[in-house]
Write a protein that holds these residues in place. Structure first.
Motif, short mmCIF file in Angstrom:
data_model
loop_
_atom_site.label_atom_id
_atom_site.label_comp_id
_atom_site.label_asym_id
_atom_site.label_seq_id
_atom_site.Cartn_x
_atom_site.Cartn_y
_atom_site.Cartn_z
N VAL A 69 43.87 41.04 48.83
CA VAL A 69 45.16 40.72 48.20
C VAL A 69 45.70 39.38 48.71
CG1 VAL A 69 47.57 41.43 47.98
CG2 VAL A 69 45.75 43.12 47.72
N VAL A 70 45.48 39.07 50.00
CA VAL A 70 46.00 37.82 50.58
C VAL A 70 45.40 36.59 49.90
CG1 VAL A 70 46.20 36.45 52.68
CG2 VAL A 70 46.56 38.92 52.77
N PRO A 71 44.06 36.47 49.80
CA PRO A 71 43.52 35.30 49.09
C PRO A 71 43.95 35.25 47.62
CG PRO A 71 41.76 36.87 49.63
CD PRO A 71 42.97 37.27 50.40
N LEU A 72 44.17 36.43 47.03
CA LEU A 72 44.64 36.46 45.66
C LEU A 72 46.02 35.79 45.53
CD1 LEU A 72 44.41 37.40 42.72
CD2 LEU A 72 45.39 39.59 43.42
N TYR A 80 41.32 31.33 36.45
CA TYR A 80 42.16 32.24 37.23
C TYR A 80 41.73 33.69 37.07
CZ TYR A 80 46.47 34.32 39.06
OH TYR A 80 47.38 35.04 39.78
N LEU A 81 41.53 34.13 35.83
CA LEU A 81 41.22 35.54 35.58
C LEU A 81 39.89 35.98 36.20
CD1 LEU A 81 42.56 35.95 31.93
CD2 LEU A 81 43.64 36.64 34.06
N PRO A 82 38.82 35.19 36.08
CA PRO A 82 37.57 35.61 36.75
C PRO A 82 37.70 35.70 38.27
CG PRO A 82 37.10 33.96 35.08
CD PRO A 82 38.59 34.04 35.20
N VAL A 83 38.53 34.83 38.86
CA VAL A 83 38.75 34.90 40.30
C VAL A 83 39.35 36.25 40.67
CG1 VAL A 83 40.13 33.99 42.22
CG2 VAL A 83 38.90 32.42 40.71
N VAL A 84 40.34 36.69 39.86
CA VAL A 84 40.99 37.98 40.11
C VAL A 84 39.97 39.12 39.99
CG1 VAL A 84 42.74 39.59 39.27
CG2 VAL A 84 43.24 37.16 39.35
N ILE A 85 39.16 39.05 38.94
CA ILE A 85 38.16 40.11 38.73
C ILE A 85 37.14 40.13 39.87
CG2 ILE A 85 36.28 40.86 37.21
CD1 ILE A 85 37.93 39.69 34.86
N ALA A 86 36.72 38.92 40.29
CA ALA A 86 35.73 38.84 41.37
C ALA A 86 36.29 39.42 42.66
CB ALA A 86 35.32 37.39 41.58
N ALA A 110 48.05 39.05 36.29
CA ALA A 110 47.62 37.66 36.29
C ALA A 110 47.83 37.04 34.90
CB ALA A 110 46.15 37.56 36.69
N ARG A 111 47.51 37.82 33.87
CA ARG A 111 47.74 37.33 32.50
C ARG A 111 49.22 37.10 32.25
NH1 ARG A 111 49.55 40.02 28.53
NH2 ARG A 111 49.05 42.05 29.47
N ILE A 112 50.05 38.08 32.68
CA ILE A 112 51.49 37.93 32.51
C ILE A 112 51.99 36.72 33.30
CG2 ILE A 112 53.73 39.01 32.94
CD1 ILE A 112 52.25 41.72 32.67
N PHE A 113 51.46 36.58 34.51
CA PHE A 113 51.82 35.44 35.36
C PHE A 113 51.52 34.13 34.62
CE2 PHE A 113 50.33 32.30 38.49
CZ PHE A 113 51.46 32.17 39.26
N ALA A 114 50.34 34.03 34.02
CA ALA A 114 49.98 32.82 33.27
C ALA A 114 50.91 32.65 32.07
CB ALA A 114 48.53 32.90 32.82
N ASP A 115 51.20 33.76 31.37
CA ASP A 115 52.09 33.69 30.22
C ASP A 115 53.51 33.27 30.61
OD1 ASP A 115 50.09 34.41 28.51
OD2 ASP A 115 50.68 36.52 28.36
N VAL A 116 53.96 33.76 31.76
CA VAL A 116 55.31 33.40 32.22
C VAL A 116 55.38 31.91 32.54
CG1 VAL A 116 56.97 33.68 34.11
CG2 VAL A 116 55.98 35.69 33.00
N PHE A 153 42.66 46.71 40.74
CA PHE A 153 42.62 45.33 40.27
C PHE A 153 42.66 45.22 38.74
CE2 PHE A 153 41.22 44.94 44.61
CZ PHE A 153 41.90 43.82 45.02
N ASP A 154 42.65 46.35 38.05
CA ASP A 154 42.92 46.30 36.60
C ASP A 154 44.34 45.81 36.33
OD1 ASP A 154 40.44 46.99 35.78
OD2 ASP A 154 40.88 49.14 35.52
#
Length: 603
Positions: A177-180, A253-259, A304-310, A297-298
């Motif tokens: 969670v920290v690197p995220l 951004y999204l693949p990083v979150v999934i990874a 993350a998507r909402i974050f990008a949208d915001v 992480f789902d």
């Protein structure tokens, strides 16, 4: 014309300006939050129910507990199905309600803003705010809130359950969670800057579309399609590049979150697998942790998507709030507000001005330091017709705009019936004004509706009486549906002369004390000009009027003619007096008379 640019870091205050439109739905939001927390709780509990079934039913060989396990799963699934159905409908209602409220507030503010705002702000910028930006914001707030509450609650619930079951394994699993958070902060800045560029370019494209539609005839007559296509192509290419850069950033951004989610799952298997082999952890608990890590992480992906949208919507929020909170340059003074409040309390009609207009040493500049009117003084008695002539940019239209208080003097004062017009309510002043433009604008609707726009409470008989007075009745009744004939967008189904007559009928119906005619006959042919001029002569009787004229033959009967040049009065007097002076006016009149005579001979 440059688009207004808002460059500021993410500020909660900006979103407060938008979120206040959600206040009428606070009860619905409360129910929505409750339902999403319920769904998130069930989602968080599911892996641990599976772990319980694995340990206590399957591994423990307790088939008698299978019916109980099936009932638990059935209740959870049924409850989720009902709640999801309810929250989808509720979120949609909130989205549409906010869409309506924000768009109405923005349109209401546009009606209040001064002319100077529209001088500085492009129509494409305004249209983008009223359409795509507001829709984006309503979608983010309604559906973004759904996903944020669900994701946040699910993550907290899962983390709580994991720590309650095995805090050491929970720490290892959630260490990613920290690197995220670090990645999120770095991406946020770049996303916000790119989103601003996308929104700004989108406004310019909307402006180009608008101008392309309005100016289609000019483009075709000048064979300028190629120039327009190239200019629009450059805008579209800029939009494409900015959007691609933004999409690439989101795609990173999204693949990083999934990874990171899979890394957390791998850590759970590594640490938990060792504990299972050592006999300190049950298989069911390990399975619960693995499923929880995957599911944990789902919602992070959704967040993350909402974050990008915001970040994308931050630019929209800045611009929409900027429009709604824009302040008009011209507002009622406290004295004027008190007077209008008293009138409304009494229920009395707007008092009628007698029509005396006095300019006292008035100067004005659209741009600070560049005066277009200098130390102008004039006392116009009630019922007087004043004509203004002169070259383009000499200050003619500026004078009438100041008289109507569309702008206010930068120096000096203007008095109506002996009072400084800043002390009069704007609604009162504008209720006593009539304005007929060189290019009259009609609204989509029927002829009757456009005439009644001058006085919405007028009866059909009054509207027809006004049209008879300006000699518009004959052509109107010859239309296919008479007064109920559509005029088209902007009056496109009528000729320029017909639109001008409808515009005059609209002004007459309003029965203004002060009437402004801004080159009302300059865009019509000679025959139509005579018809319009006859109508104007009838309209001007008994009213104070300002006539901005290009054709001097239309103002020979004016009580006073002002010859303007470089923002100052060069000559003034009646038509006869000015001709007798033998100055600038006489030269203009003789030159025009010669041109009109030659045109008549050639015709």
């Amino acid at each position: 014309m440059e688009e207004v640019d808002f460059r500021q870091p993410f500020k909660l205050a900006t979103w407060r300006g938008i979120l206040k439109y959600a206040l009428p739905y606070k009860k619905s939001f409360g129910l929505l939050v409750g339902m999403m927390m319920m769904v998130a709780g069930i989602d968080a509990l599911s892996p641990f129910v599976t772990g319980w079934v694995l340990d206590d039913v399957i591994i423990a060989s307790r088939p008698d507990l299978l019916p109980r396990a099936l009932v638990v799963y059935l209740v959870m699934v049924s409850l989720q199905a009902v709640v999801i159905r309810l929250f989808i409908g509720m979120a949609g209602k909130i989205e549409m309600g906010m869409n309506y409220a924000i768009r109405q507030a923005a349109f209401d503010r546009l009606q209040e803003l001064s002319f100077s705002y529209f001088d500085k702000t492009g129509s494409g910028w305004i249209m983008a705010r009223l359409t795509s930006d507001i829709g984006k914001l309503a979608d983010i707030i309604a559906w973004g809130a759904v996903d944020m509450v669900w994701g946040g609650t699910m993550m907290l619930a899962m983390a709580g359950l994991m720590f309650a079951r095995d805090w050491k394994l929970a720490l290892v699993t959630l260490s990613v969670v920290v690197p995220l958070l670090v990645v999120s902060v770095l991406v946020e800045r770049a996303l916000m800057e790119r989103s601003r560029l996308v929104r700004k370019t989108n406004s310019k494209i909307t402006q180009a579309f608008s101008e392309g539609i309005r100016g289609a005839r000019v483009v075709k007559t000048l064979a300028a399609e190629g120039v327009q296509n190239r200019a629009f192509g450059e805008l579209s290419l800029t939009m494409r590049r900015a959007s691609v850069k933004q999409a690439r950033l989101s795609a990173f951004y999204l693949p990083v979150v999934i990874a990171l989610g899979y890394v957390g799952t791998g850590l759970a298997l590594w640490q938990g697998g060792g504990s299972v082999l050592a006999g300190t952890l049950s298989y069911g608990t390990l399975v619960a942790f693995v499923f929880s890590a995957l599911q944990f992480f789902d919602p992070v992906t959704d967040l993350a998507r909402i974050f990008a949208d915001v970040q994308y919507a931050q630019a929209s929020a800045e611009r929409v709030v900027g429009l709604i909170e824009a302040q008009p340059d011209i507002v009622d003074s406290p004295e004027a507000l008190a007077r209008e409040k008293a009138r409304l309390a009494d229920g009395s009609a707007v008092p009628r001005l007698s029509g005396r207009v006095e300019f006292r040493n008035v100067s004005f500049a659209y741009v600070p330091g560049l005066e277009v009117l200098k130390d102008f003084s004039l006392d116009v008695a009630a019922g007087t017709t004043v004509a203004l002539v002169g070259e383009t940019g000499s200050g003619k239209t500026t004078i009438v705009n100041l008289a109507c208080r569309f702008y206010e003097p930068t120096a000096g004062s203007i008095r109506l019936d002996g009072q400084d017009y800043k002390e009069l309510p704007l609604a009162w002043l504008h209720g006593n004004l009539g304005y007929v433009l060189q290019q009259p604008y009609l609204f989509s609707g029927t002829v009757r509706e456009n005439i009644r726009y001058g006085k919405l409470t007028a009866s059909d008989a009054q509207a027809e009486q006004a049209s008879r007075l300006v000699k518009a009745h004959d052509f109107i009744v010859d239309l296919e549906h008479g007064y109920d004939s559509p005029v088209g967008e902007g009056g496109s189904l009528l000729s320029t002369g017909q639109k001008q007559l409808v515009s005059l009928a609209r002004a007459v119906l309003a029965d203004p004390a002060i009437l402004v005619l801004d080159e009302a006959t300059s865009s019509v042919d000679t025959e139509t000009e005579r018809l319009v001029q006859d109508a104007i002569d009838l309209v001007l009787e008994g009213r104070t009027s300002f006539v901005v004229a290009h054709r001097l033959s239309t103002i020979v009967d004016a009580d006073l003619i002002l010859v303007m040049k470089d923002g100052q009065v060069r000559e003034q007097g009646t038509h006869r007096e000015l001709l007798a002076m033998g100055g600038y006016y006489k030269k203009l009149f003789e030159a025009q008379f010669l041109e009109e005579t030659e045109a008549a001979v050639l015709a």
